[in-house]
Design a protein around this motif. Structure first.
Motif, mmCIF file in Angstrom:
data_model
loop_
_atom_site.group_PDB
_atom_site.id
_atom_site.type_symbol
_atom_site.label_atom_id
_atom_site.label_comp_id
_atom_site.label_asym_id
_atom_site.label_seq_id
_atom_site.Cartn_x
_atom_site.Cartn_y
_atom_site.Cartn_z
ATOM 1 N N GLY A 107 0.586 -1.246 0.027
ATOM 2 C CA GLY A 107 0.016 0.375 0.021
ATOM 3 C C GLY A 107 0.854 1.476 0.733
ATOM 4 N N ASP A 108 2.367 1.088 -0.240
ATOM 5 C CA ASP A 108 2.576 1.984 -0.198
ATOM 6 C C ASP A 108 4.330 1.937 -0.490
ATOM 7 N N TYR A 109 4.826 3.183 -1.513
ATOM 8 C CA TYR A 109 6.449 2.761 -2.057
ATOM 9 C C TYR A 109 7.309 2.544 -0.959
ATOM 10 N N GLU A 110 7.057 3.411 0.356
ATOM 11 C CA GLU A 110 8.510 2.599 1.197
ATOM 12 C C GLU A 110 8.749 1.545 1.686
ATOM 13 N N GLU A 111 7.679 0.453 0.981
ATOM 14 C CA GLU A 111 7.689 -1.184 1.782
ATOM 15 C C GLU A 111 8.493 -1.095 0.220
ATOM 16 N N GLN A 112 9.611 -2.770 1.442
ATOM 17 C CA GLN A 112 10.499 -2.826 -0.151
ATOM 18 C C GLN A 112 10.786 -4.250 -0.559
ATOM 19 N N ARG A 113 11.020 -5.188 -0.896
ATOM 20 C CA ARG A 113 10.856 -6.555 -1.494
ATOM 21 C C ARG A 113 11.688 -7.468 0.118
ATOM 22 N N LYS A 114 12.476 -6.481 0.648
ATOM 23 C CA LYS A 114 13.358 -7.407 2.045
ATOM 24 C C LYS A 114 12.209 -7.321 3.400
ATOM 25 N N HIS A 115 11.306 -6.824 2.993
ATOM 26 C CA HIS A 115 10.397 -6.647 3.669
ATOM 27 C C HIS A 115 9.542 -7.969 4.278
ATOM 28 N N PHE A 116 9.336 -8.197 2.828
ATOM 29 C CA PHE A 116 8.626 -9.301 2.374
ATOM 30 C C PHE A 116 8.961 -10.875 1.569
ATOM 31 N N SER A 117 9.958 -10.868 2.162
ATOM 32 C CA SER A 117 10.955 -12.294 2.070
ATOM 33 C C SER A 117 10.649 -13.414 1.869
ATOM 34 N N THR A 118 9.368 -13.819 2.972
ATOM 35 C CA THR A 118 8.659 -14.929 3.025
ATOM 36 C C THR A 118 7.492 -14.862 1.926
ATOM 37 N N CYS A 119 7.061 -13.674 1.540
ATOM 38 C CA CYS A 119 6.425 -13.812 1.025
ATOM 39 C C CYS A 119 6.017 -14.501 -1.094
ATOM 40 N N THR A 120 4.958 -15.423 -1.310
ATOM 41 C CA THR A 120 5.098 -16.164 -2.657
ATOM 42 C C THR A 120 3.948 -15.099 -3.145
ATOM 43 N N MET A 130 2.071 -1.969 -7.801
ATOM 44 C CA MET A 130 2.621 -4.033 -9.168
ATOM 45 C C MET A 130 3.779 -3.778 -9.121
ATOM 46 N N ARG A 131 4.237 -2.475 -10.559
ATOM 47 C CA ARG A 131 5.562 -2.164 -10.794
ATOM 48 C C ARG A 131 6.561 -2.487 -9.819
ATOM 49 N N HIS A 132 6.418 -1.829 -8.515
ATOM 50 C CA HIS A 132 6.997 -0.806 -7.846
ATOM 51 C C HIS A 132 7.812 -2.606 -7.313
ATOM 52 N N ALA A 133 6.859 -3.394 -6.415
ATOM 53 C CA ALA A 133 7.086 -4.910 -6.408
ATOM 54 C C ALA A 133 8.222 -5.547 -6.932
ATOM 55 N N TYR A 134 7.446 -5.200 -8.336
ATOM 56 C CA TYR A 134 8.401 -6.520 -9.484
ATOM 57 C C TYR A 134 9.641 -5.566 -9.372
ATOM 58 N N ASP A 135 9.732 -4.448 -9.587
ATOM 59 C CA ASP A 135 11.224 -3.705 -9.618
ATOM 60 C C ASP A 135 11.711 -3.814 -8.305
ATOM 61 N N HIS A 136 11.455 -4.372 -7.199
ATOM 62 C CA HIS A 136 12.191 -5.221 -5.994
ATOM 63 C C HIS A 136 12.360 -6.648 -5.641
ATOM 64 N N GLY A 137 12.163 -7.086 -6.644
ATOM 65 C CA GLY A 137 12.553 -8.468 -6.940
ATOM 66 C C GLY A 137 11.216 -9.481 -6.985
ATOM 67 N N ALA A 138 9.996 -9.406 -7.300
ATOM 68 C CA ALA A 138 9.369 -10.129 -7.169
ATOM 69 C C ALA A 138 9.135 -11.033 -8.681
ATOM 70 N N LYS A 139 8.666 -12.043 -8.193
ATOM 71 C CA LYS A 139 8.552 -12.935 -9.499
ATOM 72 C C LYS A 139 7.640 -12.664 -10.839
ATOM 73 N N PRO A 140 8.121 -12.653 -11.712
ATOM 74 C CA PRO A 140 6.822 -12.515 -13.090
ATOM 75 C C PRO A 140 5.868 -13.476 -12.109
ATOM 76 N N GLY A 141 4.161 -12.920 -12.490
ATOM 77 C CA GLY A 141 3.729 -13.502 -12.361
ATOM 78 C C GLY A 141 3.011 -13.649 -10.999
ATOM 79 N N THR A 142 3.722 -12.845 -10.022
ATOM 80 C CA THR A 142 3.283 -13.413 -8.466
ATOM 81 C C THR A 142 2.657 -11.858 -7.982
ATOM 82 N N ALA A 143 2.639 -10.763 -8.473
ATOM 83 C CA ALA A 143 2.094 -8.973 -8.144
ATOM 84 C C ALA A 143 0.911 -9.283 -8.763
ATOM 85 N N PHE A 144 -0.139 -8.506 -8.301
ATOM 86 C CA PHE A 144 -1.523 -8.826 -8.817
ATOM 87 C C PHE A 144 -1.998 -7.204 -8.190
#
Length: 354
Positions: A107-120, A130-144
């Protein structure tokens, strides 16, 4: 499908309000949910009264290690298919592999992938998040992408006299936490340039005392009404002439949808969310942040031009009906859950067969 929802916040705020709204809507569809929430959270009692299965024991007391231990027991007993973590504090409680799918809510651009390391998987409240999540390492097809929806009640306009605003004055409304990034000081400076207006500020937060002092210094204390946290947002919006969002930083701003859903003209400063959502002069008005004269000028333009006022109110309402109703967003969340669970089961099958 069993979904474990975790909201660890304990205050009034946009994320807390929306997360509980969507939980209630999902409950109405018959979705099997279990809710991890502090028993002291503002809407805990409301969710419990609506019949949702609450798990207050997990967050009842610290330390965090004990909270994690209680969560492990709950997961073992409930066996969720999906764990939906609302922001990073919730993610910090969830061990890797606790469920087939673990969703992190962006819900915020301050969120980084490192804070969500356990998330699939990830859900972003805007397409840009969504783009922000991909820019920080989310695997293709996993951001909605699943937007928010407005949380205003169906109510008649509030009697302005109750807020000390005579009929001869125009009413400007801010629905916001009282925080520096929300730019409420900018609105107070603008109010000083708008002698025919009153400003209703509905919200609470750490800047309340400083803002009240500023209002006195600017000579607008009699026209700046600090209302505290309110649950009658719809009545306030329908009574106001314009809704303002003067934020310096705003990743989205559900208040945009609140205003649109009540056909209230909307004026915002150019932070990320409004910039991506508002088309100046069509569905709202945009002005530079930290610029009281520009904000006051936009307010005057809307108040003085009935055609402009009607156009931005009408277009905003049409966009709300097309994309952001409670029913549409709830359906989109359910569809996202279904897709995520199907992906997870497909991956598990592939893994099992090498």
């Amino acid at each position: 499908m069993r979904v474990l929802q975790i909201m660890a916040g304990n205050k009034n705020g946009g994320a807390e309000l929306y997360s509980t709204d969507i939980m209630l809507s999902l409950h109405e569809t018959g979705l099997d949910q279990r809710i991890v929430m502090r028993p002291t959270a503002p809407r805990f009692a409301e969710l419990a009264a609506a019949g949702l299965e609450m798990a207050p024991q997990v967050l009842r007391s610290r330390p965090q290690a004990l909270q994690r231990l209680r969560l492990r027991k709950l997961v073992k007993d409930y066996q969720p298919d999906i764990i939906h973590c609302w922001m990073r504090r919730a993610v910090s409680l969830v061990p890797p592999g606790a469920a087939p799918a673990i969703i992190g809510w962006y819900g915020d651009y301050e969120e980084q992938r490192k804070h969500f390391s356990t998330c699939t998987h990830f859900i972003g409240v805007t397409r840009d998040l969504m783009r922000h999540a991909y820019d920080h390492g989310a695997k293709p097809g996993t951001a909605f992408y699943v937007p928010t929806f407005p949380s205003v009640e169906d109510a008649a306009p509030l009697d302005r006299n109750l807020l000390g605003t005579p009929k001869t004055k125009r009413a400007l409304l801010i629905l916001s936490r009282l925080h520096k990034v929300k730019g409420i000081d900018t609105a107070l400076h603008a109010l000083a340039l708008l002698p025919g207006c009153h400003l209703w500020i509905a919200g609470d937060g750490p800047e309340e005392a400083a803002l009240k002092t500023l209002a006195k210094e600017l000579g607008v204390a009699d026209r700046a009404k600090f209302l505290g946290w309110r649950t009658d947002r719809g009545a306030l919006l329908r009574a106001a002439d314009i809704c303002l969002l003067p934020s310096r930083y705003e990743p989205f701003g559900t208040v945009i949808l609140d205003a649109w859903s009540t056909a209230t003209p909307f004026v915002a400063c150019e932070s990320d969310g409004p910039r991506a959502t508002i088309r100046n002069g069509e569905n709202g008005m945009l002005v530079p942040a930290d610029n009281p004269p520009a904000l006051a000028g936009a307010v005057r333009a809307v108040l003085d031009n009935p055609d402009l006022r009607a156009r931005i109110a009408r277009t905003g309402y049409e966009e709300y009906l097309a994309h952001f109703t409670r029913e549409a967003v709830t359906r989109q969340m359910l569809e996202s859950y279904g897709t995520i669970l199907a992906q997870t089961r497909r991956d598990q099958t592939r893994s099992a067969f090498g």
